[in-house]
Design a protein around this motif. Structure first.
Motif, PDB file in Angstrom:
ATOM      1  N   UNK A  94       0.979  -1.047   0.131  1.00 43.69           N
ATOM      2  CA  UNK A  94      -0.067   0.037  -0.060  1.00 43.69           C
ATOM      3  C   UNK A  94       0.872   1.332   0.053  1.00 43.69           C
ATOM      4  N   UNK A  95       1.782   1.275   0.764  1.00 41.62           N
ATOM      5  CA  UNK A  95       2.795   2.433   1.003  1.00 41.62           C
ATOM      6  C   UNK A  95       3.646   2.814  -0.224  1.00 41.62           C
ATOM      7  N   UNK A  96       4.370   1.531  -0.672  1.00 36.69           N
ATOM      8  CA  UNK A  96       5.353   1.615  -1.809  1.00 36.69           C
ATOM      9  C   UNK A  96       4.942   1.099  -3.070  1.00 36.69           C
ATOM     10  N   UNK A  97       3.736   0.650  -3.110  1.00 32.85           N
ATOM     11  CA  UNK A  97       3.324  -0.258  -4.326  1.00 32.85           C
ATOM     12  C   UNK A  97       4.512  -1.297  -4.898  1.00 32.85           C
ATOM     13  N   UNK A  98       4.803  -1.910  -3.784  1.00 35.64           N
ATOM     14  CA  UNK A  98       5.913  -3.150  -4.221  1.00 35.64           C
ATOM     15  C   UNK A  98       5.433  -4.352  -3.247  1.00 35.64           C
ATOM     16  N   UNK A  99       5.456  -5.500  -3.922  1.00 37.78           N
ATOM     17  CA  UNK A  99       5.381  -6.861  -3.424  1.00 37.78           C
ATOM     18  C   UNK A  99       6.346  -7.576  -3.896  1.00 37.78           C
ATOM     19  N   UNK A 100       6.306  -8.810  -3.268  1.00 43.54           N
ATOM     20  CA  UNK A 100       7.258  -9.920  -3.741  1.00 43.54           C
ATOM     21  C   UNK A 100       6.685 -11.267  -3.712  1.00 43.54           C
ATOM     22  N   UNK A 101       6.781 -12.145  -4.556  1.00 42.37           N
ATOM     23  CA  UNK A 101       6.250 -13.325  -4.801  1.00 42.37           C
ATOM     24  C   UNK A 101       7.027 -14.271  -3.628  1.00 42.37           C
ATOM     25  N   UNK A 102       8.155 -14.130  -3.214  1.00 44.03           N
ATOM     26  CA  UNK A 102       8.812 -14.944  -2.165  1.00 44.03           C
ATOM     27  C   UNK A 102       8.024 -14.693  -0.951  1.00 44.03           C
TER      28      UNK A 102
END
Length: 199
Positions: free
Chosen positions: A41-49
């Protein structure tokens, strides 16, 4: 019988310790899930791991705590039907359920999941998602979890036979901790009624 009961107590102690420790992974899974949501939500970043780690941790808890759950008699049961039957019939149902259903299922799962895990380990199988985790540890958890469940099933069979032979007492927690909590609540309610506190 005493020798078998000693083995049963060792199995119970080991699975109890494993269950209590592995259960803490739920907290880790919740923290990773919450952290992943906040970062997204804050950085518009996610990780599949991170996403895969969540389900792997949940899988670890589910599989590694199954034997502890069986020991505490917290698995789903058909208590509505069995509670209407005589105690001896309930004991036979418990014993035959372990012998005819739990043990064959657990042993076959270990037997068939071992090569499944070994193939995955041999090729160092990785996630199909970009940036995902290795898959073989999750498959190894199936083997370990059902192996622990098999051993705990053996412990439960030993204890049930000992109960039926009158070697050890049948505890009143046949319905698990929930049943024990309900019994304690009823005792407190009865005590309150005797003291005139409750109607």
């Amino acid at each position: 019988m005493n020798g078998l009961l000693r083995i049963s107590r060792v199995i119970d102690a080991i699975n109890g310790q494993i269950g209590k420790k592995v259960a803490w992974l739920i907290l880790a899974a919740v923290m990773i899930s919450a952290g992943n949501a906040i970062i997204r939500k804050l950085f518009n970043w996610s990780s599949n791991s991170l996403l895969e780690l969540q389900w792997m941790l949940f899988g670890a808890v589910f599989l590694m705590c199954a034997s502890w759950t069986l020991q505490l008699k917290e698995h789903i049961r058909i208590d509505i039907a069995s509670n209407l039957m005589p105690k001896r019939v309930q004991q036979w149902m418990e014993l035959l359920g372990h012998l005819l259903f739990l043990m064959p299922f657990s042993v076959l799962t270990v037997y068939y999941s071992w090569p499944f895990f070994m193939r995955s380990y041999a090729i160092n199988e990785q996630s199909l998602s970009a940036g995902g985790l290795a898959q073989w540890p999750a498959k190894g958890l199936v083997v370990v979890g059902f192996a622990l469940l098999t051993v705990q099933g053996l412990s439960e069979i030993i204890k049930q036979i000992a109960i039926m032979r009158g070697v050890i007492a049948d505890d009143d927690t046949a319905g698990g901790l929930a049943a024990a909590a309900e019994a304690e609540a009823q005792r407190l309610l009865n005590q309150a009624k005797e003291q005139g506190i409750a109607p």
